[in-house]
Design an enzyme around this catalytic site. Structure first.
Site, PDB file in Angstrom:
ATOM      1  N   ALA A   1      -9.532   6.101   3.609  1.00  0.00           N
ATOM      2  CA  ALA A   1      -9.192   7.238   4.417  1.00  0.00           C
ATOM      3  C   ALA A   1     -10.451   8.034   4.776  1.00  0.00           C
ATOM      4  O   ALA A   1     -10.960   8.534   3.702  1.00  0.00           O
ATOM      5  CB  ALA A   1      -8.063   8.105   4.320  1.00  0.00           C
ATOM      6  N   GLY A   2     -10.644   8.390   5.918  1.00  0.00           N
ATOM      7  CA  GLY A   2     -11.748   9.604   6.250  1.00  0.00           C
ATOM      8  C   GLY A   2     -12.958   8.955   6.363  1.00  0.00           C
ATOM      9  O   GLY A   2     -14.136   9.848   6.902  1.00  0.00           O
TER      10      GLY A   2
ATOM     11  N   GLY B   1      -8.073   9.842   9.148  1.00  0.00           N
ATOM     12  CA  GLY B   1      -8.359  10.066  10.473  1.00  0.00           C
ATOM     13  C   GLY B   1      -9.529  11.177  10.945  1.00  0.00           C
ATOM     14  O   GLY B   1      -9.662  11.152  12.106  1.00  0.00           O
TER      15      GLY B   1
ATOM     16  N   ASN C   1      -9.409   2.658   9.323  1.00  0.00           N
ATOM     17  CA  ASN C   1      -8.911   2.076  10.504  1.00  0.00           C
ATOM     18  C   ASN C   1      -9.340   2.903  11.670  1.00  0.00           C
ATOM     19  O   ASN C   1      -9.972   2.278  12.584  1.00  0.00           O
ATOM     20  CB  ASN C   1      -7.261   2.368  10.198  1.00  0.00           C
ATOM     21  CG  ASN C   1      -6.513   1.784  11.371  1.00  0.00           C
ATOM     22  OD1 ASN C   1      -5.171   1.757  11.449  1.00  0.00           O
ATOM     23  ND2 ASN C   1      -7.153   1.300  12.748  1.00  0.00           N
ATOM     24  N   SER C   2      -9.352   3.964  11.623  1.00  0.00           N
ATOM     25  CA  SER C   2      -9.486   5.033  12.761  1.00  0.00           C
ATOM     26  C   SER C   2     -11.212   4.575  13.276  1.00  0.00           C
ATOM     27  O   SER C   2     -11.321   4.476  14.399  1.00  0.00           O
ATOM     28  CB  SER C   2      -9.371   6.338  12.632  1.00  0.00           C
ATOM     29  OG  SER C   2      -8.111   6.557  12.092  1.00  0.00           O
TER      30      SER C   2
ATOM     31  N   LYS D   1       0.738  -1.177   0.115  1.00  0.00           N
ATOM     32  CA  LYS D   1       0.230  -0.043   0.078  1.00  0.00           C
ATOM     33  C   LYS D   1       0.967   1.259   0.175  1.00  0.00           C
ATOM     34  O   LYS D   1       1.737   1.221   0.851  1.00  0.00           O
ATOM     35  CB  LYS D   1      -0.950  -0.075   1.131  1.00  0.00           C
ATOM     36  CG  LYS D   1      -2.034   1.336   1.160  1.00  0.00           C
ATOM     37  CD  LYS D   1      -2.492   1.441   2.687  1.00  0.00           C
ATOM     38  CE  LYS D   1      -3.091   2.751   2.627  1.00  0.00           C
ATOM     39  NZ  LYS D   1      -3.975   3.077   3.948  1.00  0.00           N
TER      40      LYS D   1
END
Length: 267
Positions: free
Chosen positions: A189-190, A162, A211-212, A101
């Protein structure tokens, strides 16, 4: 339905990260609950050469294998093509995989990828036999350039890493999907809520990486399950075909031929 990426068949379209969890055990529970077969791992964060790093790396790997999956090393934190390429080669040697990645950050404030360094690193890594999954913004031209270089998978962001802001520019994302119909697009992301992931899949994206939103939830395992369900629901909706939007109201029950009772007229 299954997803084929670089010749690898996946039965789950949710990809997740391994950072920010309150403990390794909570991380393990979330990975298993998600059913994810691809879990990202930062070499800088978890150095296998160190004893503690190797322990957590093995722990993550064993957990992912229970889902019949594999690790996806990333180049998180790299700020130049040279740095990212070096880290990718180290990851290939240590993790025994040519999947990477690719992240090349150009701004420290919003962690926006550097498009020039990203294209440079992508071209060199593809030439070296890597299977590159590049993280980029929702810029159509950059996505087209990455695809032209030979990337089978492209990963535009929904919003900055994040932030949990969700899909900031749905039009941009829809345009990328429309203009690159043959590319595998994974939103990265986001993402903040399961509904964000569902919307992305309804738009025709092939998968979601986050992830977050899971790691920082009050109950990561339960949130992981929620995201897995949302991704599956969105995929089904896209395949089924959503109804077109209308400008005017239409009755769901037709009134044609419906009998009506009329009061008799009085003289």
């Amino acid at each position: 339905m299954s997803l084929n990426i670089y010749g690898q068949t996946l039965n789950n379209r949710l990809l997740i990260g391994s950072a920010l969890y309150p403990s390794p055990e909570v991380m393990r529970q979330a990975i298993l609950a998600s059913g994810s077969q691809v879990v990202t791992l930062s070499l800088k964060r978890q150095n296998p050469l160190a004893q503690s790093g190797e322990k957590i790396w093995r722990y993550i790997q064993e957990t992912v294998e229970k889902n019949h999956g594999f690790l996806l090393p990333n180049t998180a934190g790299c700020k130049s093509a040279k740095e990212a390429i070096t880290l990718a080669k180290m990851s290939r040697e240590l993790f025994q995989t040519d999947w990477i990645k690719l992240e090349v950050i150009g701004d420290d404030y919003n962690l926006q990828p550097d498009p020039i360094e990203l294209l440079n690193a992508t071209e060199q890594l593809l030439a070296d036999g890597f299977k590159v999954l590049p993280y980029c913004t929702d810029d159509l031209v950059i996505c087209q350039r990455l695809y032209a270089l030979g990337c089978q998978v492209i990963m535009p962001w929904a919003s900055p890493i994040g932030t949990g802001k969700g899909l900031m520019n749905p039009y941009n994302l829809a345009s990328i999907r429309q203009r690159l119909p043959e590319a595998t697009l994974i939103l990265d992301a986001g993402i903040g809520k399961p509904s964000d992931a569902c919307i992305a899949m309804e738009m025709g994206f092939d998968g979601v990486l986050l992830n977050s939103a899971i790691a920082l939830a009050d109950n990561p395992a339960l949130m992981a399950k929620a995201f897995a369900t949302a991704v599956s629901a969105g995929e089904s909706a896209y395949i089924a075909g959503t109804m077109p939007e209308r400008q005017t109201a239409h009755p769901s029950t037709p009134t044609l031929d419906t009998p009506f009772w009329h009061q008799p007229e009085h003289s």
